[in-house]
Design a protein around this motif. Structure first.
Motif, short mmCIF file in Angstrom:
data_model
loop_
_atom_site.label_atom_id
_atom_site.label_comp_id
_atom_site.label_asym_id
_atom_site.label_seq_id
_atom_site.Cartn_x
_atom_site.Cartn_y
_atom_site.Cartn_z
N ASN A 141 0.67 -1.17 0.02
CA ASN A 141 -0.20 0.08 -0.15
C ASN A 141 0.80 1.09 -0.04
O ASN A 141 0.32 2.29 0.39
CB ASN A 141 -1.03 -0.12 1.26
CG ASN A 141 -2.14 0.97 1.13
OD1 ASN A 141 -2.60 1.35 0.01
ND2 ASN A 141 -2.54 1.61 2.10
N GLN A 145 -2.63 2.20 -2.96
CA GLN A 145 -3.60 1.48 -3.93
C GLN A 145 -4.46 0.62 -3.39
O GLN A 145 -5.32 -0.09 -3.86
CB GLN A 145 -2.51 0.60 -4.67
CG GLN A 145 -1.65 -0.38 -3.94
CD GLN A 145 -0.18 0.46 -3.76
OE1 GLN A 145 0.04 1.43 -3.14
NE2 GLN A 145 0.66 -0.58 -3.98
N HIS A 177 -1.72 0.58 -8.98
CA HIS A 177 -2.99 1.43 -8.85
C HIS A 177 -4.13 0.43 -9.20
O HIS A 177 -3.89 -0.66 -9.53
CB HIS A 177 -2.78 2.44 -9.87
CG HIS A 177 -2.95 2.16 -11.21
ND1 HIS A 177 -2.16 1.33 -12.06
CD2 HIS A 177 -4.06 2.25 -11.90
CE1 HIS A 177 -2.43 1.25 -13.24
NE2 HIS A 177 -3.86 1.73 -13.31
N GLY A 191 -4.16 5.09 -5.86
CA GLY A 191 -2.92 4.51 -5.89
C GLY A 191 -1.87 5.25 -6.48
O GLY A 191 -1.99 6.64 -6.57
#
Length: 606
Positions: A141, A145, A177, A191
């Motif tokens: 992350n 995202q 993303h 993202g």
């Protein structure tokens, strides 16, 4: 025309076709056969050779969807179970373990019971969407995202609150993303945005889902993410739009390296040159974006039938009933068992019509209770079919989710009691449901109570009557054992009181919602005889003592009698001499404990 979207990160099984799903560099490929068997291949040093193995751990699970990340894989079974395996450095397997590599498929327990519609894998993150549009994300992350508002990795699936009621029907993941498509044709992305792959006319990262404003009003029907670019298809214009990185020419277009907003790509589709052939309309039916490539597939119009998890359909029920005495019964029996032994499949059935189930929340179950009742009335008339439904439920009960993560998890608790209305062979199953419910954490029980309070009065009353009837049967059997000296007034097993506990919980819900159901529906007549039996004994430790915890089951007379009986068992006997009355009283009062002052005083002259 039904539309199919697939990408290297996500693939659904199309009937009678083999499906292949690879990671971005094609070193790992999943091969899914039309009968749900899964194999995986690894590229070797030689470009023309590969190693293949059957994923034996999943051979008993009919797989319907697969997805590949950079170094991990996912598989969704027809029974609604999600399995993951591979690298786990960022928690992308969703199994709450710190193990860096898990070579064999593991069940994602956190999503147990969620009726998943689709799964998608990014570089090291995953997104899944339920049949009612709830979105869950986990894994890496660092660019946001996961859509959770921060950049912290998640080792377990987390509910994306920002997409609640968005009516999500499809998700796709790039390397870092994510893109989400709603039922209304809206697209939002989040993202990594460094290559313009989010379509927001900037290169900023987005930590929460953001609507792609340039597509407002376009009503998109398909989305697909490559590693750093995104494709969308607008059927009303019959055009494919793209945004993001074009470093390797994968958009088949001469434009800026990083396209920041959606623009139509230069292709035969968008120029209209290949739309007509022998006066037969050809439309885009599939767009694929994987790694650094994009494909737009045009075919003549035809239906494409996708497989998902098993859920109940009207035609299935009719087939079960009409074929219960034919040679097809064995295969139909397996289908019945699959659906009713799966929490996810039950939670994905009986959904409210006209998209009302997309509003599922802590206040709205998304279940059409009238459909549940209608199903029961149909199958209960065919003992052979109902017997298989009951077998499936009994198989499911020991594994019911005790820690729900979504309102969709609670549907099974609303549905099961109404499938167990029969007076015979169902009391045990109802008791098992009650045991699971009473073990829920307080905050989860409050959610279920809220859903109960929003049931139509007729269904709530029916639920009360179901548990009142089972409680009657249990106490009646208890009294028979006591009369035959097979049981004792001092032994009422907690398993025999769990339905009474359920009644008391329902009574409290009823009281909070304005007493929709009359109090006499909660009374259990058998307690009167137990009161009579306990009238002349010390009731502490007796069945009556335990039953007094559930006051809703006593009628008015019983409610009056219980305190009187308890009071006689708690007398504070006070021996005094007539000639020393005041002195003796003072002595006893001075020595008494605080607890004794709660009891009735009985004077005993000596």
């Amino acid at each position: 025309m039904p539309v199919l979207i697939c990408s290297s990160e996500h693939t659904q099984l199309q009937r009678n076709e083999e499906v292949r799903c690879s990671n971005h560099d094609k070193t790992h490929t999943l091969v899914l056969s039309s009968d749900g068997m899964l194999s995986e291949q690894w590229a070797t040093a030689s470009a023309h050779c590969s190693k293949t193995r059957l994923v034996k751990e999943l051979e008993d699970h009919h797989i319907v969807q697969v997805a590949c990340g950079d170094q991990h894989a996912m598989a969704l079974s027809r029974g609604g179970e999600l399995f993951t395996w591979g690298q786990n450095a960022h928690g992308q397997l969703g199994v709450s373990r710190q193990t860096a590599l898990i070579p064999k498929p593991q069940l994602v327990e956190r999503l147990k019971g969620i009726p998943l519609a689709q799964i998608a894998a990014g570089g090291a993150h995953n997104v899944a969407v339920s049949l009612s549009g709830a979105v869950y994300s986990w894994g890496k992350n660092d660019f946001g995202q996961l859509g959770l508002g921060d950049t912290r990795d998640r080792g377990c699936p987390s509910y994306v609150k920002a997409l609640e009621h968005w009516k999500t029907v499809f998700v796709s993941c790039g390397a870092d993303h994510t893109a989400v498509l709603s039922k209304e044709g809206l697209v939002c992305t989040f993202g990594a945005g460094g290559s313009g792959q989010l379509g927001h006319n900037s290169t900023q990262n987005e930590l929460v889902p953001r609507l792609v404003a340039e597509l407002w009003g376009a009503r998109v029907s398909q989305i697909a993410c490559g590693r750093q670019h995104t494709l969308v298809y607008v059927p009303s214009l019959d055009k494919v739009f793209s945004f993001g990185s074009d470093e390797e020419g994968h958009l088949e277009d001469k434009r800026k390296p990083n396209q920041l907003i959606p623009l139509p790509i230069d292709s035969p589709v968008n120029t209209g040159k290949s739309h007509q052939e022998n006066n037969t309309s050809q439309k885009v039916i599939e767009i694929t974006a994987g790694g650094n490539r994009s494909i737009v597939l045009c075919k003549k119009n035809k239906n494409s039938c996708l497989n998902g998890i098993a859920t109940l359909k009207d035609e299935d029920v009719d087939a079960w009933i009409s074929s219960s005495s034919t040679q097809d019964w064995e295969s139909l029996k397996k289908n019945i068992g699959l659906i009713f032994s799966s929490e996810a499949c039950i939670n994905g059935s009986f959904l409210a019509k006209r998209d009302k189930h997309f509003k599922t929340s802590k206040e709205v179950s998304g279940v059409d209770m009238a459909e549940v009742q209608h199903f029961y009335e149909k199958v209960s008339k065919v003992p052979k079919v109902f017997g298989e439904v009951l077998k499936g439920i009994l198989k499911l009960q020991p594994s019911l989710s005790s820690s729900p993560i979504s309102p969709e998890n609670f549907r099974v608790y609303l549905i099961l009691p109404f499938l167990l209305q029969g007076e015979f062979n169902t009391s045990y199953a109802l008791r098992r449901v009650a045991q699971t419910i009473t073990k829920l954490q307080p905050h989860n029980l409050r959610t279920l109570e809220c859903l109960w309070s929003n049931l139509e009065t007729s269904f709530f009353k029916q639920l009360v009557i179901l548990y009142q009837r089972v409680s009657q049967m249990i106490l009646s059997d208890f009294l028979k054992d006591v009369r035959r000296w097979l049981g004792s007034l001092y032994h009422l097993d907690p398993r025999q009181t769990v339905t009474l506990q359920m009644l008391q919980i329902l009574y409290q819900v009823n009281s909070r919602t304005g007493t929709r159901v009359k109090e006499n529906n909660f009374y259990v007549p058998e307690v009167k005889e137990i009161i009579c039996m306990c009238h002349f004994v010390d009731i502490r430790g007796t069945a009556l003592w335990m039953l007094s915890r559930y006051p809703c089951i006593f009628d008015i007379q019983g409610k009056i009698m219980i305190p009187l009986i308890v009071a006689t068992m708690k007398l504070w006997r006070f021996p005094v001499k007539r000639q020393c009355l005041l002195q003796d009283i003072w002595t006893h009062l001075n020595k008494a404990s605080t607890q004794q002052f709660k009891n009735l005083l009985q004077e005993m002259p000596l």
